[in-house]
Design an enzyme around this catalytic site. Sequence first.
Site, PDB file in Angstrom:
ATOM      1  N   GLY A   1       0.762  -1.233  -0.109  1.00 12.48           N
ATOM      2  CA  GLY A   1      -0.076   0.116  -0.105  1.00 12.48           C
ATOM      3  C   GLY A   1       0.938   1.230  -0.003  1.00 12.48           C
ATOM      4  CB  CYS A   2       0.242   4.684  -0.929  1.00 11.47           C
ATOM      5  SG  CYS A   2      -1.651   5.051  -0.456  1.00 11.47           S
ATOM      6  CE1 TYR A   3      -1.283   8.455   4.128  1.00 11.50           C
ATOM      7  CE2 TYR A   3      -3.414   7.047   3.585  1.00 11.50           C
ATOM      8  CZ  TYR A   3      -2.611   8.087   3.933  1.00 11.50           C
ATOM      9  OH  TYR A   3      -3.600   9.420   3.891  1.00 11.50           O
TER      10      TYR A   3
ATOM     11  CB  THR B   1       5.306   2.112   0.300  1.00 13.19           C
ATOM     12  OG1 THR B   1       4.813   1.207  -0.345  1.00 13.19           O
ATOM     13  CG2 THR B   1       6.780   2.599  -0.539  1.00 13.19           C
TER      14      THR B   1
END
EC number: 1.2.1.38
Lengths: 356, 356, 356, 356
Positions: free
Chosen positions: A156-158, A160
């Site tokens: 996921g973005c957060y 990472t």
Amino acid sequence: MSTGVTVRVIKVAIVGGTGYTGVELLRLLCGHPQVEIAAITSRTLAGTPVAELFPSLRGHSELVFSEPDVELLAKADLVFFATPHGVAQAQVPELIRRGVRVIDLSADFRLKDIPAWERWYGQLHAAPVLAAESVYGLPEVHRQEIAGAQLVACPGCYPTAIQLGWIPLLEADAIEPIGLIANAASGASGAGRQGKTELLFAENSDNFRAYAAGGHRHLPEIEQGLRNVQPQGSDPASLTFVPHLLPMVRGIHATLYARLKPGQTLESAQALFEERYRDEPFVDVMPPESHPQTRSVRGTNLCRISLHRPQDGDTLVVLSVIDNLAKGASAQALQNMNIMFGWDETLGLESPALLP
Amino acid sequence: MSTGVTVRVIKVAIVGGTGYTGVELLRLLCGHPQVEIAAITSRTLAGTPVAELFPSLRGHSELVFSEPDVELLAKADLVFFATPHGVAQAQVPELIRRGVRVIDLSADFRLKDIPAWERWYGQLHAAPVLAAESVYGLPEVHRQEIAGAQLVACPGCYPTAIQLGWIPLLEADAIEPIGLIANAASGASGAGRQGKTELLFAENSDNFRAYAAGGHRHLPEIEQGLRNVQPQGSDPASLTFVPHLLPMVRGIHATLYARLKPGQTLESAQALFEERYRDEPFVDVMPPESHPQTRSVRGTNLCRISLHRPQDGDTLVVLSVIDNLAKGASAQALQNMNIMFGWDETLGLESPALLP
Amino acid sequence: MSTGVTVRVIKVAIVGGTGYTGVELLRLLCGHPQVEIAAITSRTLAGTPVAELFPSLRGHSELVFSEPDVELLAKADLVFFATPHGVAQAQVPELIRRGVRVIDLSADFRLKDIPAWERWYGQLHAAPVLAAESVYGLPEVHRQEIAGAQLVACPGCYPTAIQLGWIPLLEADAIEPIGLIANAASGASGAGRQGKTELLFAENSDNFRAYAAGGHRHLPEIEQGLRNVQPQGSDPASLTFVPHLLPMVRGIHATLYARLKPGQTLESAQALFEERYRDEPFVDVMPPESHPQTRSVRGTNLCRISLHRPQDGDTLVVLSVIDNLAKGASAQALQNMNIMFGWDETLGLESPALLP
Amino acid sequence: MSTGVTVRVIKVAIVGGTGYTGVELLRLLCGHPQVEIAAITSRTLAGTPVAELFPSLRGHSELVFSEPDVELLAKADLVFFATPHGVAQAQVPELIRRGVRVIDLSADFRLKDIPAWERWYGQLHAAPVLAAESVYGLPEVHRQEIAGAQLVACPGCYPTAIQLGWIPLLEADAIEPIGLIANAASGASGAGRQGKTELLFAENSDNFRAYAAGGHRHLPEIEQGLRNVQPQGSDPASLTFVPHLLPMVRGIHATLYARLKPGQTLESAQALFEERYRDEPFVDVMPPESHPQTRSVRGTNLCRISLHRPQDGDTLVVLSVIDNLAKGASAQALQNMNIMFGWDETLGLESPALLP
């Protein structure tokens, strides 16, 4: 960029290409020299040219959305899933059986703890065995398993941005793993392309707010990733994570607070980061006391990180920025693809950020 | 809004009205029924009509900037200083001697610890005795002293949002005062109206970054304010404060992290806030687990606050939003003026936020 | 603002208060001393407090959305319709029969040419007789009829900005009425609050585009208004109108191009505007060669206008700005209300723009 | 992207690389396979690493700003000037004498009419002979001369968008050349990177305004370019041009109004565009009645164009969008370089736009 050697070109397919991770995948794959996009599917837009939905692709792609069809997908060497959670776990097992490799950008295969997945996502998991076998696609930690993986769960973005900001410290047991605080903010593209009033321009411009402060679905993924790198016998990392919605399109900024263990300093922490990420092509450890800007990574696969120790106290502040659609989703998927197919890890990911 | 009673109209003057706190003061004072703006000064723009500099004021004000002149200012009942730090401490002493009342919106008189002021601002303080006598203009704490004050030091924007978010907890000794974390973000108007490359539209749109993560000048003001409300014998509050610059014009959002003391819960904390701010006209305690938005207070003197306790753990998250130019500066100055002159505290401050 | 005289307070109701013109009406009515909001209706949100939908109104309004109900509405002295087109024409006739006065902010009663209405809106008109009797609520032209009207059709946003920019010239026959060009741009709030992908933040930030360049529904309203003020015997005004969508929330900017008739100059045109709008409280004729900014009227009922004559040629450029939700909708509705009830026309509309 | 053939790599230098066209040149040149950046100069920042000024270039460039020095520049095969007007005309003559090729992105060599240049820019021209010999770098018109040119004057941003939108019509004598109207709007990056109050984020966010409505310096360049393509004997094109400042970073949108000559239709005009630009790699003629968006060309060398004929009248509306820093400046400079050195014209310019 020219190798002079003939390289095998693979066929890839994209399932669910109508969202922002879909168009970002297309943008990046258009510039990748070893890939042919064989198919892109969308149940609702079958028959529509991709360039009609995304005007940026006019002249770059002749693709037309097609109905999802396992026979079609099975002809690809690699299938990307850029779908909401729940879709990939239903469709991936058959592709795996047929020998197709898969990179899933959704949350379906990220968590090893299936009961936790079911609790956070409010549904039964359809493919728990595959989830156990999948490889978590954070190259900075799992590069070797990714190379041989058939199924990669792209982070996921957060998660990472946050994991990359704490991994060197937790591996070295340099911070207290209990009571970590991750304050993070994302551009609006992270909330998707669906027409919702709360995502309108007129609702978000000149506005800022936290959301899901009581608990966000990315929390268990982050904790799993952090615990995974801790030395044996450590107290398992636990954190408070509060996400916020920014009045901008792209970018994640994580501000991470941790207590240094005795003997640790800003200098020792900086050294840990520089050593840990020395050979990482996509992690930039900035000079201490820098302030990375989200625009400095816009459209790129980079994570830029800097460290601060306010008032020489016991709190270490890590600032970590990525582009949520790039290193936080589609560009990281390409990085995984490059590793899986044995290519230079930076292939198709070399362009500097668009600034201003 | 009509009382039917003749109320004394006072003459006010503004020193340094060319910045954003200046124009916000003018906007609010234009709608205040008990005030006549007698003069507004600017060294650089003397002779220029205010409405030429601020096109929003065309038709609302015939004022012309004049040279700063103590004789002129001394005729006012009240002088606002909306100047960079260092100016007020040079000019205020003479006005005080002449019996003029002063509200200073700069940082000059906020800190009682003069050596700390001199360290953070890098210069000698020109009026340390006045600083000691001045009243800190946070009405929720100092209402009574403000009423009788001759010199009020109006709080900074971050300090206002952060103090209001922790005061009920610290007064009640409900959180650990050590290791507090204040993660806050401000709209660009908080950085002022001076032409600097780093504040350009093209530098800040679609961008987000922390700044001064190693130490911001508002830190000692916040700590002073927090310690001031703690029960005797408590460990003095200490915090890590990281400010961020938002791609928007107005608004501050503070995300505050503290450890609950044993026995405290989300419900007990919520009760503390509701009790503490019951009669406060400008503090809105929202239902637990709300997410206040900065736009919900745009242009107003309100502070909206909500509480969260993620995963029922020991961390209490307080979300606190204000408009940096309003409750964070000029509207709070009007609230102080209303208190100083015995008027209804909400006079001229009744309008709802402009949304969208 | 205090008259010292007891003024009758009227009861108003709002039909369809969940959009942006609805919340803007509420914001303005909250500050109006002669109005009590008796009811606000919404089919979908009946039972929901208004302050829950619009967080800016917490503490300012205890209203709860109620089901639309003619008995309820008939108790009001005045009903505002802030609904999509088609709704008012179905509901207004019964209210008119019962003697209620109505201000309709939708397009239902703006056009006198019913076949044109039916062509542009693609449906039959349900109340053509009422449309004929209604008064077009542009006070600068129809002030007297508005005073006595039972049904006022409040002008559209683009039509307000554009008409005010050409009326003095057309009345005086100073420009060629054929071949007028109106190039205009609106903030995103003008497109409404419905969840549509094309209105998302991520679709509109850092983006600009024309829309409906081939023909926009406001065109016939603008032409009707312009022709209405032309001297008898003139060629009827005809124009090309291209609207654009701005990456901002509020504001309309019209750039108007017309050919000066022989003998006309920038000075003579400027004199026409100054004379025509001398007593208008909400039209600000700026000095020639000024450039009005949309933010200079944000949240206000003002229209600011300036004139240019590039290269001393035969083209006169008029720049006209309004706030689309204010003078372009809800504030103009209040201005109409003030006229209808004999109050000071500026009541509740005195605040300067919020800038920055 | 790989040709398999060894291609000569040239050395280029950049004079004045601290502005937005400078950083855009660097971004694009970093990805160009035939170019080595030998030097970048800045009087004020000599000694500073480029990556310190532009954080997006960390890891992409080791360049350090150096003092402008003709000996250094003379070693390059090609020098780009990305300087304010007045600089190139002083420095280019010596480079030309030494046989260096030059692409000037400033306004110094765009106008053939030197007295006009001197009138609009308020200073004497230092190199009028060179101006006469220089080639105007609009490849769609001057491709052949560019190939052999030693000095190319790269077009301005507005002139590029506007000329491309009218050239097919003027060449074919399909519109009236008198009374053209160009209404255009630019992102804030077009105004440069200097710290000016009027360019601050807080001044331009949620704001829109025209500027220089009485006459903009790009006007004579546009007229020169339009007249240049008209058939002999035509009335020389003349236009009214009003630029506007958008609350966004990148992009120009031109809305062009012209009267069709008798016999012309939307279809005939569309055919002219499709025929004229059939082989142009960077002009995209969209289907009639499309609405090009600025973001669809963000970061690219594309110009997207569409046509409208409102109400089937005699006005033809052309919509034309470019990225002001790319096709409007630095990417067009690369296109010119590719032509000058005989490379594929699209080299280094293939990436799709960054969207969202």
